[in-house]
Each structure stands twice: as C-alpha cells, then as structure tokens.
Design an enzyme around this catalytic site. Structure first.
Site, PDB file in Angstrom:
ATOM      1  N   PHE A 320     -45.022   3.181 -21.204  1.00  0.00           N
ATOM      2  CA  PHE A 320     -44.234   2.496 -20.183  1.00  0.00           C
ATOM      3  C   PHE A 320     -44.023   3.369 -18.959  1.00  0.00           C
ATOM      4  O   PHE A 320     -43.801   4.583 -19.069  1.00  0.00           O
ATOM      5  CB  PHE A 320     -42.846   2.132 -20.734  1.00  0.00           C
ATOM      6  CG  PHE A 320     -42.866   1.213 -21.912  1.00  0.00           C
ATOM      7  CD1 PHE A 320     -42.872  -0.159 -21.741  1.00  0.00           C
ATOM      8  CD2 PHE A 320     -42.885   1.724 -23.202  1.00  0.00           C
ATOM      9  CE1 PHE A 320     -42.894  -1.013 -22.835  1.00  0.00           C
ATOM     10  CE2 PHE A 320     -42.904   0.885 -24.301  1.00  0.00           C
ATOM     11  CZ  PHE A 320     -42.908  -0.492 -24.112  1.00  0.00           C
ATOM     12  N   ASP A 321     -44.088   2.740 -17.793  1.00  0.00           N
ATOM     13  CA  ASP A 321     -43.546   3.321 -16.578  1.00  0.00           C
ATOM     14  C   ASP A 321     -42.025   3.144 -16.662  1.00  0.00           C
ATOM     15  O   ASP A 321     -41.534   2.389 -17.503  1.00  0.00           O
ATOM     16  CB  ASP A 321     -44.124   2.591 -15.367  1.00  0.00           C
ATOM     17  CG  ASP A 321     -43.485   3.022 -14.074  1.00  0.00           C
ATOM     18  OD1 ASP A 321     -43.386   4.231 -13.841  1.00  0.00           O
ATOM     19  OD2 ASP A 321     -43.056   2.140 -13.303  1.00  0.00           O
ATOM     20  N   LYS A 322     -41.278   3.821 -15.815  1.00  0.00           N
ATOM     21  CA  LYS A 322     -39.817   3.684 -15.871  1.00  0.00           C
ATOM     22  C   LYS A 322     -39.289   2.716 -14.813  1.00  0.00           C
ATOM     23  O   LYS A 322     -38.869   1.609 -15.122  1.00  0.00           O
ATOM     24  CB  LYS A 322     -39.128   5.037 -15.735  1.00  0.00           C
ATOM     25  CG  LYS A 322     -37.601   4.918 -15.665  1.00  0.00           C
ATOM     26  CD  LYS A 322     -36.970   6.224 -15.238  1.00  0.00           C
ATOM     27  CE  LYS A 322     -35.554   5.996 -14.729  1.00  0.00           C
ATOM     28  NZ  LYS A 322     -35.511   5.351 -13.423  1.00  0.00           N
ATOM     29  N   THR A 323     -39.331   3.134 -13.548  1.00  0.00           N
ATOM     30  CA  THR A 323     -38.689   2.352 -12.499  1.00  0.00           C
ATOM     31  C   THR A 323     -39.408   1.022 -12.278  1.00  0.00           C
ATOM     32  O   THR A 323     -40.602   0.991 -12.009  1.00  0.00           O
ATOM     33  CB  THR A 323     -38.664   3.142 -11.173  1.00  0.00           C
ATOM     34  OG1 THR A 323     -38.037   4.395 -11.405  1.00  0.00           O
ATOM     35  CG2 THR A 323     -37.907   2.377 -10.105  1.00  0.00           C
ATOM     36  N   VAL A 519     -47.661  -0.463 -19.681  1.00  0.00           N
ATOM     37  CA  VAL A 519     -46.815  -1.482 -19.056  1.00  0.00           C
ATOM     38  C   VAL A 519     -46.253  -0.906 -17.771  1.00  0.00           C
ATOM     39  O   VAL A 519     -45.555   0.119 -17.789  1.00  0.00           O
ATOM     40  CB  VAL A 519     -45.656  -1.896 -19.991  1.00  0.00           C
ATOM     41  CG1 VAL A 519     -44.905  -3.095 -19.398  1.00  0.00           C
ATOM     42  CG2 VAL A 519     -46.179  -2.233 -21.380  1.00  0.00           C
TER      43      VAL A 519
END
Length: 651
Positions: A320-323, A519
């Site tokens: 996953f990316d965060k922001t 994602v």
C-alpha cells in the site's frame, strides 16, 4: 464484390438468424406432433413430421458449420451436422429431430442466461447521458447532443437530470446520486468548485458546471470502455480451453471414424459424435468471467479482464501507498511555526503549492485562504523534485519547500531547537512541510491527515481470505509511518522511499516468489502499479493511476478491496467447478454409451443440460458478496497523542 448466389446466401443467413427462436419453437411443435401421431399408429405421417422438423432445425446448424469450415475452423456445429446426416442415413428421424431441437433450444437458453449475466454491464451503457443543457453566450439554454459539448462549455443540470459530462460546479448546490460511478447508492452534497461526473444523477438542486472532460474522456465513458474491454480479455483457463477445443473436435471425428471402422456400427459412431460435443467446456470459463466482471461493475469494482481475475486470485502480498490510499488525503493545517519574518516565504510557498495535487500542498493552500496570505513577489525557475518537494526563485532569493530530505540535499541546516519542534509536531500526529529561504529554515507547517474507515477490519478480512503479508511503502518519516502502520494493522512499514524505490521494492518482492498487488492513487504510484502483478487504483486517484492499474476501486474504499479480492477467488473457483462439470459430463456420457444405458437423444439431453448447469452455476457469482461484515465507521482524525503521521510533501 459478392455474386448473386452469395448475396442470397447472406440474406438467407440473416433471415434464419432473425427467426431462430421461431424455428426452434416450430421444431418443438413438429416433434410433439410427430410423437403423438406415432402413438396413434400413424407411423408414415409421424415420420414426415419428424423429417420436416429435422430439416428445419438442421438448416441453421449446417449453415454455421459451413461458415466455420470456410474459416478453417472445426466447431461443435460440424459434429452435430454429421450426426444428423448420419441419423437420416440410418432412418432414425426421431433421433435427428430431437438432437437438432435440443441443440437449438440449448443455444436459446445459453443466450438468455448469458444476457442476464451481462445485464449489469448493459445497464451501464443504458445509463449513458445523451443530451446536455448548454448555456450559450447570451445566457439562453440550448438542449444539445452530448457529443457536441466542448471543454469549457457551461452546462445547466436541474433536479432529476443526468450530469452529461465531467466538470466543476461554478454555481449552485445539489445532492447527487453517484451510484453509476462509485457503486454506492447514496446522495453526496455538491457545491461550488466540487467535481461532478457524467452519468450521475442530480437528486435535488440545480447547478451550473464547467465541462472539463467530454465524450470518451469522461469517467463514466472510461468505466464502460474498461468493462467492455475486460470481457474480451481471456483468463488462462479460457486460453487453455480454446487450445483444447482446437484439437478436441478433430479428435472426436477421428474417434467416431475408428468406431465405425472397428465395430462396423454406424449408429454408435454417430452417437459418439453427438455426445463428444464439448459445449459445456467451451462456455464454462467465459460465462464465469463475464458474471464476475458484471458483479464487480455493479459494486463499483472495475476488473480489467479474465487474466486479471486469475492473477488477482493468487495474490499473497498486498503493498500500500499511504497518502490518499490508507489515508483519505483530506488534510488540514494544524500548526505553523515560524523563525523570524516568514510572511513572504509562506505566501510564495502557497503560490507554488497551488499547482500541486498532493494533499499536503492543498492543505497549505486552503489554510492560506483563511489567513489572507497574498504573494506579490516574482516567482521563477520552479523545479519540482520527485519525492522531496519544490525549489524556486522568489525575486532574487531561493525558496525551498518540501521534506527533510530536500533540506539535507539543499544543504539547509536544521538546529537542535528546530529539530525538537519537528519531533514535537510529528509526535502530535502531523505531517511536516518545511519552508526555507536563502539557506535558512524559516517555517514549519504541521498537517494532519484522516485515515480511511474500515482499514484495519478490511485488512483482517483480506488475511482471512488468503493474503499472507501486508506492506506499506511511503516517503514519510519512519516514526510516524510506523505508527500509521500499527493502527492499520500493516505487517511491514518502509518509510522515506522515493517512487523509484517503491517500484524497485515491489520488483524485489516478485523475485522472491511473491505474487504482489500494489494499491495506490497518484501519478507517483504509477511505476509501482505497473510493476506489480496486479495494480489496484483508488477511483479518486489520478487518470494515470486508473489507466495504469488492473483493478479500479471507484468508491476508493477498503470494503471494495475485500469484495474485489474475494470475487476474484470465487470467480476462479467457479471456473474450475464448471470445467469439472463439463469434463465429468462427457466422461459420464461415454461410460453410459459403452454400458448401453445412454443413447443419442438421451445423451444429447444430458449434454445440453450440462451447458445450462454451468451457466446457472456461473450466475451465482452475480449475487456474490463477502461473508465478512465490515463495520461502517465515521472518518476520523488520528489521535494527536499517538503521532500517526508523516513528514514528507511528495510532489
């Protein structure tokens, strides 16, 4: 140029295709009449009825077989055609009539049930807007074909109207039903400067909007295009079956010939032809994929083809990316710390961030509007540094806006007191924008973010479904990234990474044998989305991310991710089940034939029934929904005492 006979043949084919259902019905009545007459001892008249039924029903089948042969393709129709001719030769008119009727009736049922599986996809195209109320220069409103609307046109949309193009509201407010785009049938309040999408419906209110995307570029048009294209992308199971059918059909012809030569039993050879038709096998995989894709489209999940479904079902590692992915990207400035007079620097930094789509930059712009900051200085030589921030000249001075890495590479010193301020902001749950002017740190801007609802429970559900490992890759500070990962339930957190680092990390996971899904939502995520085995884009993300990805979550929610992953597994399982049913049916029929308990008509009935069974089995996917119930939580800002935020402004 076609000659007269070829033209007549084309016309005949079209007429038969148009009246195929009537032909099937007439054949059924003739067969029923033939058997009634046979029961009344009217054998000769009964044979006439059955011969007529055979000829009528066999005509479209033979025409299809001939058309396939002209394209050097041997299909099921050829087997049935030879079987019917053989039945005529041995005088079994009842067998030939029943076989052809069951074949046509099976095709009718197949088309009907396939139409149902495609209904959710068809309903999308039917919802496409056709007209738009365009406001002309003199203020009059003209109803215009939607294909004639240009970018920049002002469009009026009233209560009950469909929004015809993507755009931004310039005046008015409304409640909009965005179910056609997000899959979620709820009303969303829209006002000045909000984005609206083609195909959605104004439930209450009236708005004027400026068209930003028209025609095939609209979000709704892309959804339709992606779903339609997805139906044509075959899974490995379909590709295998296509290759199998290519060799299987000629093999059945050879076997039937060997049976005739070896046993001198023409009836047995003809029966082998009929029972060897791989109808259920050929239809089983495509109908499962169509049903799975249709279910996804209905629930706001766009899956780009059968190949994607198959690969997604085997994913064991989610990255996953965060922001904008784990968090909503809805940020707000919580605190500004300045060192000396920072008025010019803050105003200039705000001006630079106006061109940024990153949530941290947008938070600064929104905050500046409430403070009345204005920038009068001349800005030039703007340099965007991926994963770090922005540099520019403000009059004769150098302005640097970004993260600590950018400060370090720009040789900007951060003293102990300033570092304590940074640490305190991070501990209070802030992402940090650092602003420097002329090699001096002049301001810190603390920004808070909002984590998406249901992240933790969704990740638990994904692990229960088959995901073994979850990883977060972010350009953010290690301490705050770890805190976000802990709250979300992420297994591993890797921070302070540039976009290229993320893509390289994904590639490294693949080299260890992991099947990886990434994602993300932004342009910076595109390399990782393309590198991963499956790229999953949040629908609220950029066009580049959506176009690069294999799966799109239109509502940008984690329950959609759970639905998509579970649906992929169910679709692959359903496909395998259909293959087992198809192969098992053929084996059962051949065994029954050798045992003397299956004959041509009864065997054909079982054969056609097996086609219907695999279609009905696939249709179960249309009602699929994950068994894990996710609680719907209100979006919340992270506890300021937990320090769950980052310190990087990525542009």
């Amino acid at each position: 140029m076609l000659n007269k006979s070829e033209v007549d043949a084309v016309k005949m084919t079209r007429w038969i295709q148009k009246h195929l259902n009537n032909i099937t019905l007439a054949t059924g009545f003739l067969i029923a009449g033939g058997f009634i007459l046979k029961w009344l001892q009217q054998t000769a008249v009964s044979s006439v009825f059955l011969i007529i039924a055979s000829v009528i029903a066999a005509t479209p089948i033979i025409m299809r077989a001939w058309a396939a042969l002209r394209l050097k393709t041997i299909g099921i129709e050829l087997l049935v055609s030879i079987a019917v001719v053989g039945a005529f030769v041995i005088g079994e008119y009842d067998e030939s009539a029943i076989v052809t009727f069951l074949f046509l009736f099976g095709a009718y049922l197949e088309n009907k049930t396939l139409a149902k599986t495609r209904q959710s996809i068809k309903s999308l195209t039917e919802m496409a807007p056709t007209t738009a109320n365009v406001v002309s220069e003199d203020g009059t409103v003209v109803s215009t074909d939607v294909d004639l609307v240009d970018k920049g046109d002002i469009v009026l949309v009233k209560t009950g109207d469909q929004i015809p193009v993507d755009g931004v509201i310039t005046d008015g407010t409304a409640y909009v039903n965005e179910a056609s785009v997000t899959g979620e049938a709820r009303l969303v309040a829209k006002g000045m400067s909000d984005t609206v999408f083609a195909g959605t419906m104004v439930d209450n209110g009236s708005i004027f909007m400026e068209a930003t995307k028209v025609g095939d570029d609209t979000t709704f048009a892309k959804i339709i295009e992606l779903v339609e294209e997805a139906q044509d992308v075959k899974s490995p199971a379909e590709k295998f079956i296509d290759r199998f059918a290519t060799y299987y059909t000629p093999a059945v012809l050879v076997i039937a010939l060997l049976v005739w030569v070896g046993f001198r039993d023409f009836r047995l050879a003809i029966t082998v032809l009929v029972l060897g038709c791989p109808g259920a096998l050929v239809i089983g995989a495509p109908v499962s994929n169509v049903a799975g894709i249709g279910n996804g489209a209905k629930h706001g999940v766009l899956i780009k083809g059968g190949d994607v479904i198959n690969t997604f079902s085997h994913v064991d590692t989610l990255v996953f990316d965060k922001t904008g992915t784990l968090t909503q990207g809805k940020t707000a400035v919580s605190k500004v710390i300045t060192y000396g007079d920072a008025t010019v620097a803050l105003a200039a930094a705000t001006a630079l961030e106006k061109n940024s789509t990153h949530p941290l930059g947008q938070a600064l712009v929104s905050y500046a509007q409430t403070q009345g900051w204005s920038e009068q200085a001349k800005i030039s030589d703007v340099d965007v540094i991926k994963g770090q921030g922005i540099k520019a000249h403000v009059d004769d001075e150098i302005l640097v806006v970004g993260n600590q890495l950018l400060m370090a590479t720009s040789h900007i010193m951060i003293d102990a007191d300033q570092q304590d301020d940074i640490n305190a902001l991070q501990a209070a749950g802030n992402s940090i924008i650092l602003i420097a002017m002329n090699q001096q740190l002049i301001a810190l801007v603390g920004v808070t973010d909002i984590i998406r609802p249901d992240v933790a429970t969704s990740l638990q559900a994904l692990k229960a479904t088959g995901v073994k490992r979850t990883i977060m890759l972010t350009g953010d500070n290690t301490v705050t990234a770890q805190a976000i990962g802990q709250q979300a339930g992420i297994d591993e957190v890797h921070a302070e990474m540039l976009p290229a680092d993320k893509a390289a990390f994904v590639k490294g996971l693949q080299e260890t044998g992991a099947i990886v899904a990434f994602v993300g939502d932004g342009i910076n995520d595109s390399p990782s989305l393309a590198t991963a085995d499956i790229g999953i884009a949040m629908g609220s993300g950029t066009d580049v991310a959506v176009d690069t990805s294999d799966v799109v979550l239109m509502q940008s929610s984690f329950p959609e991710l759970v639905h998509a992953y579970g649906l992929a597994k169910k679709t692959v399982g359903n496909t395998r089940m259909n293959i087992v049913i198809a192969v098992g049916t053929v084996a059962l029929l051949l065994f029954g034939l050798l045992a003397g308990v299956i004959y041509m008509a009864s065997g054909m009935f079982v054969h056609e029934a097996s086609i219907l069974v695999v279609i009905l089995n696939a249709m179960r996917l249309l009602s699929y929904h994950p068994k894990v119930q996710l609680s719907v939580k209100k979006a919340h800002v992270l506890d300021l005492n937990q320090g769950h935020h980052t310190n990087v402004s990525v542009h």
